[in-house]
Design a protein around this motif. Structure first.
Motif, PDB file in Angstrom:
ATOM      1  N   PHE A 142       0.822  -1.210   0.000  1.00  0.00           N
ATOM      2  CA  PHE A 142       0.000   0.000   0.000  1.00  0.00           C
ATOM      3  C   PHE A 142       0.858   1.263   0.000  1.00  0.00           C
ATOM      4  CE2 PHE A 142      -3.492  -2.794   0.650  1.00  0.00           C
ATOM      5  CZ  PHE A 142      -4.600  -2.094   0.183  1.00  0.00           C
ATOM      6  N   PHE A 143       1.984   1.232   0.690  1.00  0.00           N
ATOM      7  CA  PHE A 143       2.851   2.416   0.691  1.00  0.00           C
ATOM      8  C   PHE A 143       3.513   2.595  -0.678  1.00  0.00           C
ATOM      9  CE2 PHE A 143       6.646   4.909   1.329  1.00  0.00           C
ATOM     10  CZ  PHE A 143       6.147   5.969   2.053  1.00  0.00           C
ATOM     11  N   ILE A 144       4.044   1.499  -1.217  1.00  0.00           N
ATOM     12  CA  ILE A 144       4.700   1.561  -2.529  1.00  0.00           C
ATOM     13  C   ILE A 144       3.690   1.904  -3.625  1.00  0.00           C
ATOM     14  CG2 ILE A 144       5.874   0.153  -4.278  1.00  0.00           C
ATOM     15  CD1 ILE A 144       7.240  -1.314  -1.888  1.00  0.00           C
TER      16      ILE A 144
ATOM     17  N   LYS B 271       1.761   7.658  -6.752  1.00  0.00           N
ATOM     18  CA  LYS B 271       0.514   8.295  -7.204  1.00  0.00           C
ATOM     19  C   LYS B 271       0.364   9.666  -6.579  1.00  0.00           C
ATOM     20  CE  LYS B 271      -1.642   3.924  -6.804  1.00  0.00           C
ATOM     21  NZ  LYS B 271      -2.756   3.166  -6.298  1.00  0.00           N
ATOM     22  N   LEU B 272       0.748   9.783  -5.317  1.00  0.00           N
ATOM     23  CA  LEU B 272       0.641  11.061  -4.619  1.00  0.00           C
ATOM     24  C   LEU B 272       1.642  12.072  -5.175  1.00  0.00           C
ATOM     25  CD1 LEU B 272      -0.988  12.398  -2.399  1.00  0.00           C
ATOM     26  CD2 LEU B 272       0.735  11.639  -0.761  1.00  0.00           C
ATOM     27  N   LEU B 273       2.773  11.585  -5.644  1.00  0.00           N
ATOM     28  CA  LEU B 273       3.797  12.468  -6.213  1.00  0.00           C
ATOM     29  C   LEU B 273       3.403  13.015  -7.584  1.00  0.00           C
ATOM     30  CD1 LEU B 273       7.023  10.541  -5.169  1.00  0.00           C
ATOM     31  CD2 LEU B 273       6.091  12.646  -4.157  1.00  0.00           C
ATOM     32  N   ASP B 274       2.524  12.315  -8.288  1.00  0.00           N
ATOM     33  CA  ASP B 274       2.083  12.766  -9.610  1.00  0.00           C
ATOM     34  C   ASP B 274       0.579  12.541  -9.762  1.00  0.00           C
ATOM     35  OD1 ASP B 274       1.904  13.624 -12.199  1.00  0.00           O
ATOM     36  OD2 ASP B 274       3.298  12.141 -13.022  1.00  0.00           O
TER      37      ASP B 274
ATOM     38  N   CYS C 215      -2.021   0.609 -10.531  1.00  0.00           N
ATOM     39  CA  CYS C 215      -1.835   0.084  -9.176  1.00  0.00           C
ATOM     40  C   CYS C 215      -0.641   0.685  -8.443  1.00  0.00           C
ATOM     41  CB  CYS C 215      -1.673  -1.430  -9.220  1.00  0.00           C
ATOM     42  SG  CYS C 215      -3.045  -2.287  -9.998  1.00  0.00           S
ATOM     43  N   PHE C 216       0.467   0.829  -9.135  1.00  0.00           N
ATOM     44  CA  PHE C 216       1.689   1.308  -8.486  1.00  0.00           C
ATOM     45  C   PHE C 216       2.169   2.603  -9.101  1.00  0.00           C
ATOM     46  CE2 PHE C 216       1.568  -3.214  -7.572  1.00  0.00           C
ATOM     47  CZ  PHE C 216       1.705  -3.178  -6.188  1.00  0.00           C
ATOM     48  N   GLY C 217       1.225   3.448  -9.405  1.00  0.00           N
ATOM     49  CA  GLY C 217       1.554   4.757  -9.945  1.00  0.00           C
ATOM     50  C   GLY C 217       1.253   4.821 -11.426  1.00  0.00           C
ATOM     51  N   PRO C 218       1.183   6.029 -11.894  1.00  0.00           N
ATOM     52  CA  PRO C 218       0.860   6.236 -13.303  1.00  0.00           C
ATOM     53  C   PRO C 218       2.007   5.776 -14.202  1.00  0.00           C
ATOM     54  CG  PRO C 218       1.313   8.312 -12.211  1.00  0.00           C
ATOM     55  CD  PRO C 218       1.358   7.259 -11.159  1.00  0.00           C
TER      56      PRO C 218
ATOM     57  N   THR D 267      -3.312   3.839   5.380  1.00  0.00           N
ATOM     58  CA  THR D 267      -3.614   2.432   5.650  1.00  0.00           C
ATOM     59  C   THR D 267      -2.327   1.649   5.874  1.00  0.00           C
ATOM     60  OG1 THR D 267      -5.656   2.573   4.374  1.00  0.00           O
ATOM     61  CG2 THR D 267      -4.757   0.375   4.730  1.00  0.00           C
ATOM     62  N   ALA D 268      -1.314   1.913   5.074  1.00  0.00           N
ATOM     63  CA  ALA D 268      -0.015   1.245   5.248  1.00  0.00           C
ATOM     64  C   ALA D 268       0.540   1.513   6.640  1.00  0.00           C
ATOM     65  CB  ALA D 268       0.971   1.711   4.178  1.00  0.00           C
ATOM     66  N   ILE D 269       0.473   2.749   7.078  1.00  0.00           N
ATOM     67  CA  ILE D 269       0.967   3.096   8.415  1.00  0.00           C
ATOM     68  C   ILE D 269       0.125   2.405   9.482  1.00  0.00           C
ATOM     69  CG2 ILE D 269       1.269   5.011  10.048  1.00  0.00           C
ATOM     70  CD1 ILE D 269       1.925   6.748   7.504  1.00  0.00           C
ATOM     71  N   GLY D 270      -1.187   2.397   9.294  1.00  0.00           N
ATOM     72  CA  GLY D 270      -2.072   1.715  10.233  1.00  0.00           C
ATOM     73  C   GLY D 270      -1.800   0.228  10.320  1.00  0.00           C
TER      74      GLY D 270
END
Length: 151
Positions: free
Chosen positions: A23-25, A30-33, A106-109, A66-69
């Motif tokens: 979930f983190f990876i 995605k958050l970066l772009d 799934c793992f970024g654009p 969610t990853a942190i949780g």
């Protein structure tokens, strides 16, 4: 010493760590772009245009939280993990049923044409495996609570 009775606990911990990493990876790129991820979301045609960019920001944030949780073994994180996996599997199944030739996102654009339809099938299979891991964690947690109550 290594105790065989602890194997289910170690498997549960390892499963949580794997899901947290996934979930983190998955969320960080995605958050970066978010603009590029919004294009991937838009390709599925499930959301109206005004909701695509907010979803491209909110979904990766939820994945990272969610990853942190999961790392801290919070119950809410496990619930969100299972819900997200069901949503992801549903969206991927929808894309496959329409014959969409897009990247799963799934793992970024990535390049929307890379992997074409097989990418969606592989992503769905992978998400089903992740759902099995999440189910094991849930089951293990439930079994341990029952044992604790009996003691």
């Amino acid at each position: 010493m290594f105790d065989v009775k602890n194997i289910p606990g170690w498997l549960s911990l390892l499963s949580r760590m794997v899901l947290a990493a996934v979930f983190f990876i998955g969320g960080a790129p995605k958050l970066l772009d978010p603009g590029a991820f919004a294009a991937v979301i838009s390709a599925y045609g499930l959301l109206p245009d005004p909701l695509v960019f907010p979803a491209a920001v909110i979904l990766p944030l939820v994945e990272i939280m969610t990853a942190i949780g999961l790392l801290f073994n919070y119950r809410w994180a496990m619930i969100i993990t299972i819900l997200l996996l069901f949503v992801f599997i549903g969206v991927l199944t929808y894309g496959i049923s329409l014959g969409l030739h897009i990247d799963c996102g799934c793992f970024g654009p990535e390049d929307p044409e890379r992997g074409a339809l097989s990418s969606l099938d592989e992503a769905r299979f992978r998400d089903v495996l992740f759902l099995i891991l999440a189910g094991y964690i849930w089951w293990f947690s439930y079994v341990n609570k029952k044992k604790t109550r009996r003691s």
